[in-house]
Design a protein around this motif. Sequence first.
Motif, PDB file in Angstrom:
ATOM      1  N   HIS A 104       0.842  -1.199   0.000  1.00  0.00           N
ATOM      2  CA  HIS A 104       0.000   0.000   0.000  1.00  0.00           C
ATOM      3  C   HIS A 104       0.876   1.247   0.000  1.00  0.00           C
ATOM      4  O   HIS A 104       1.412   1.648   1.027  1.00  0.00           O
ATOM      5  CB  HIS A 104      -0.902  -0.050   1.239  1.00  0.00           C
ATOM      6  CG  HIS A 104      -1.818   1.124   1.389  1.00  0.00           C
ATOM      7  ND1 HIS A 104      -2.773   1.172   2.377  1.00  0.00           N
ATOM      8  CD2 HIS A 104      -1.942   2.283   0.705  1.00  0.00           C
ATOM      9  CE1 HIS A 104      -3.433   2.313   2.295  1.00  0.00           C
ATOM     10  NE2 HIS A 104      -2.941   3.010   1.290  1.00  0.00           N
ATOM     11  N   ILE A 105       1.023   1.858  -1.172  1.00  0.00           N
ATOM     12  CA  ILE A 105       1.764   3.105  -1.306  1.00  0.00           C
ATOM     13  C   ILE A 105       0.828   4.257  -0.945  1.00  0.00           C
ATOM     14  O   ILE A 105      -0.268   4.349  -1.500  1.00  0.00           O
ATOM     15  CB  ILE A 105       2.292   3.278  -2.739  1.00  0.00           C
ATOM     16  CG1 ILE A 105       3.195   2.103  -3.128  1.00  0.00           C
ATOM     17  CG2 ILE A 105       3.038   4.600  -2.885  1.00  0.00           C
ATOM     18  CD1 ILE A 105       3.595   2.084  -4.593  1.00  0.00           C
ATOM     19  N   PRO A 106       1.214   5.136  -0.037  1.00  0.00           N
ATOM     20  CA  PRO A 106       0.317   6.228   0.371  1.00  0.00           C
ATOM     21  C   PRO A 106      -0.114   7.106  -0.798  1.00  0.00           C
ATOM     22  O   PRO A 106       0.650   7.369  -1.724  1.00  0.00           O
ATOM     23  CB  PRO A 106       1.166   7.032   1.369  1.00  0.00           C
ATOM     24  CG  PRO A 106       2.178   6.066   1.880  1.00  0.00           C
ATOM     25  CD  PRO A 106       2.478   5.145   0.738  1.00  0.00           C
ATOM     26  N   LYS A 107      -1.379   7.538  -0.746  1.00  0.00           N
ATOM     27  CA  LYS A 107      -2.005   8.449  -1.709  1.00  0.00           C
ATOM     28  C   LYS A 107      -2.221   7.817  -3.079  1.00  0.00           C
ATOM     29  O   LYS A 107      -2.333   8.514  -4.089  1.00  0.00           O
ATOM     30  CB  LYS A 107      -1.211   9.758  -1.856  1.00  0.00           C
ATOM     31  CG  LYS A 107      -0.877  10.448  -0.540  1.00  0.00           C
ATOM     32  CD  LYS A 107      -2.050  10.498   0.433  1.00  0.00           C
ATOM     33  CE  LYS A 107      -3.282  11.187  -0.100  1.00  0.00           C
ATOM     34  NZ  LYS A 107      -4.455  11.027   0.812  1.00  0.00           N
ATOM     35  N   ASN A 108      -2.373   6.483  -3.114  1.00  0.00           N
ATOM     36  CA  ASN A 108      -2.617   5.771  -4.371  1.00  0.00           C
ATOM     37  C   ASN A 108      -3.886   4.928  -4.301  1.00  0.00           C
ATOM     38  O   ASN A 108      -3.925   3.817  -4.845  1.00  0.00           O
ATOM     39  CB  ASN A 108      -1.419   4.875  -4.717  1.00  0.00           C
ATOM     40  CG  ASN A 108      -0.211   5.661  -5.185  1.00  0.00           C
ATOM     41  OD1 ASN A 108      -0.154   6.877  -5.038  1.00  0.00           O
ATOM     42  ND2 ASN A 108       0.775   4.977  -5.739  1.00  0.00           N
ATOM     43  N   ALA A 109      -4.915   5.434  -3.632  1.00  0.00           N
ATOM     44  CA  ALA A 109      -6.209   4.739  -3.516  1.00  0.00           C
ATOM     45  C   ALA A 109      -6.098   3.446  -2.722  1.00  0.00           C
ATOM     46  O   ALA A 109      -6.938   2.556  -2.854  1.00  0.00           O
ATOM     47  CB  ALA A 109      -6.824   4.470  -4.896  1.00  0.00           C
ATOM     48  N   GLY A 130     -10.707  -5.987   4.227  1.00  0.00           N
ATOM     49  CA  GLY A 130     -11.747  -5.409   5.077  1.00  0.00           C
ATOM     50  C   GLY A 130     -11.319  -4.159   5.799  1.00  0.00           C
ATOM     51  O   GLY A 130     -12.140  -3.478   6.415  1.00  0.00           O
ATOM     52  N   ARG A 131     -10.039  -3.798   5.704  1.00  0.00           N
ATOM     53  CA  ARG A 131      -9.527  -2.620   6.396  1.00  0.00           C
ATOM     54  C   ARG A 131      -8.118  -2.334   5.875  1.00  0.00           C
ATOM     55  O   ARG A 131      -7.464  -3.224   5.323  1.00  0.00           O
ATOM     56  CB  ARG A 131      -9.466  -2.862   7.905  1.00  0.00           C
ATOM     57  CG  ARG A 131      -8.445  -3.910   8.314  1.00  0.00           C
ATOM     58  CD  ARG A 131      -8.550  -4.272   9.777  1.00  0.00           C
ATOM     59  NE  ARG A 131      -7.435  -5.104  10.218  1.00  0.00           N
ATOM     60  CZ  ARG A 131      -7.303  -6.399   9.971  1.00  0.00           C
ATOM     61  NH1 ARG A 131      -8.223  -7.031   9.252  1.00  0.00           N
ATOM     62  NH2 ARG A 131      -6.260  -7.070  10.431  1.00  0.00           N
ATOM     63  N   PRO A 132      -7.606  -1.120   6.087  1.00  0.00           N
ATOM     64  CA  PRO A 132      -6.202  -0.854   5.767  1.00  0.00           C
ATOM     65  C   PRO A 132      -5.290  -1.594   6.739  1.00  0.00           C
ATOM     66  O   PRO A 132      -5.628  -1.769   7.915  1.00  0.00           O
ATOM     67  CB  PRO A 132      -6.073   0.669   5.953  1.00  0.00           C
ATOM     68  CG  PRO A 132      -7.465   1.192   5.977  1.00  0.00           C
ATOM     69  CD  PRO A 132      -8.325   0.092   6.521  1.00  0.00           C
ATOM     70  N   LEU A 133      -4.130  -2.018   6.258  1.00  0.00           N
ATOM     71  CA  LEU A 133      -3.183  -2.762   7.081  1.00  0.00           C
ATOM     72  C   LEU A 133      -1.918  -1.975   7.396  1.00  0.00           C
ATOM     73  O   LEU A 133      -1.080  -2.442   8.172  1.00  0.00           O
ATOM     74  CB  LEU A 133      -2.793  -4.072   6.389  1.00  0.00           C
ATOM     75  CG  LEU A 133      -3.922  -5.049   6.094  1.00  0.00           C
ATOM     76  CD1 LEU A 133      -3.377  -6.278   5.372  1.00  0.00           C
ATOM     77  CD2 LEU A 133      -4.647  -5.455   7.370  1.00  0.00           C
ATOM     78  N   GLY A 134      -1.774  -0.811   6.805  1.00  0.00           N
ATOM     79  CA  GLY A 134      -0.564  -0.017   7.024  1.00  0.00           C
ATOM     80  C   GLY A 134       0.281   0.058   5.769  1.00  0.00           C
ATOM     81  O   GLY A 134       0.047  -0.650   4.790  1.00  0.00           O
ATOM     82  N   HIS A 135       1.271   0.935   5.829  1.00  0.00           N
ATOM     83  CA  HIS A 135       2.118   1.199   4.664  1.00  0.00           C
ATOM     84  C   HIS A 135       3.462   0.493   4.832  1.00  0.00           C
ATOM     85  O   HIS A 135       4.470   1.108   5.190  1.00  0.00           O
ATOM     86  CB  HIS A 135       2.329   2.701   4.494  1.00  0.00           C
ATOM     87  CG  HIS A 135       1.067   3.472   4.308  1.00  0.00           C
ATOM     88  ND1 HIS A 135       0.270   3.316   3.195  1.00  0.00           N
ATOM     89  CD2 HIS A 135       0.457   4.396   5.091  1.00  0.00           C
ATOM     90  CE1 HIS A 135      -0.779   4.125   3.298  1.00  0.00           C
ATOM     91  NE2 HIS A 135      -0.691   4.784   4.440  1.00  0.00           N
ATOM     92  N   TYR A 136       3.478  -0.796   4.561  1.00  0.00           N
ATOM     93  CA  TYR A 136       4.723  -1.564   4.635  1.00  0.00           C
ATOM     94  C   TYR A 136       5.340  -1.654   3.244  1.00  0.00           C
ATOM     95  O   TYR A 136       4.677  -2.066   2.290  1.00  0.00           O
ATOM     96  CB  TYR A 136       4.463  -2.965   5.170  1.00  0.00           C
ATOM     97  CG  TYR A 136       3.976  -2.978   6.601  1.00  0.00           C
ATOM     98  CD1 TYR A 136       4.870  -2.785   7.652  1.00  0.00           C
ATOM     99  CD2 TYR A 136       2.632  -3.165   6.896  1.00  0.00           C
ATOM    100  CE1 TYR A 136       4.423  -2.787   8.966  1.00  0.00           C
ATOM    101  CE2 TYR A 136       2.178  -3.161   8.204  1.00  0.00           C
ATOM    102  CZ  TYR A 136       3.083  -2.970   9.242  1.00  0.00           C
ATOM    103  OH  TYR A 136       2.635  -2.962  10.543  1.00  0.00           O
ATOM    104  N   SER A 137       6.609  -1.275   3.144  1.00  0.00           N
ATOM    105  CA  SER A 137       7.300  -1.420   1.866  1.00  0.00           C
ATOM    106  C   SER A 137       7.702  -2.870   1.659  1.00  0.00           C
ATOM    107  O   SER A 137       7.718  -3.676   2.602  1.00  0.00           O
ATOM    108  CB  SER A 137       8.544  -0.528   1.835  1.00  0.00           C
ATOM    109  OG  SER A 137       9.531  -1.031   2.729  1.00  0.00           O
TER     110      SER A 137
END
Length: 218
Positions: free
Chosen positions: A38-43, A53-60
Amino acid sequence: MSRQQSLPARMMPRRLADRLRFDRARRAWRSADMVFVHIPKNAGVSISSVIYGRPLGHYSASDIVRRDPELLHQVYSFAVLRDPLQRAVSAYRFARAGSTAEMGVAEPHRYQTPEFGNFDSFVGAWLVGQNLDEVDGIFKTQSSYVVCEGRVAVRDLFCLSDLPPLTAMLHSRMRADLVLDHRNATDKHIDVTVSAESVDLIRHIYRQDYDLIGAPSP
């Protein structure tokens, strides 16, 4: 359950809270048999909500490989890229607003300075002087989320500007339909005018991302 395990994350030592958050994300990734970086600001909030069912965080990808070296070899993985200029505008609006209905930016007071008075000042007086390895994730390069040890570490890259391949993949793997409901959308009431100089600076600052997308920079 021990007293320490039952503590809210805000009351735990930071390292323990980070480990527990990653462990929850890893369980969700393995349960879905799919890692969405999940790259921030990319939907990503909308996409994560469809899958988990939910966001999991921004792990590279590097974060994941460091904590679980085999995971990306064992399950399907992908990320979604966005035009760097559009993403920079979205990140600027998010920083200025301080939050959305879904999430807040860390240390919002840092972005209530004269440099953030307009987009051109943000780019020319602030962003251009930053170490992109040390800034908030909304300003980091997209390549820093998906490149690990010099190569793209996820199996597939999709573009936000071309959704049919992404929606087809999700439908094939999950029988799920992706509806971008603009969750975590930034405040478009913050007017943004982009000068030609800012376009050139964004092209330089995020040149690795333009290369990654394979599209000509503006």
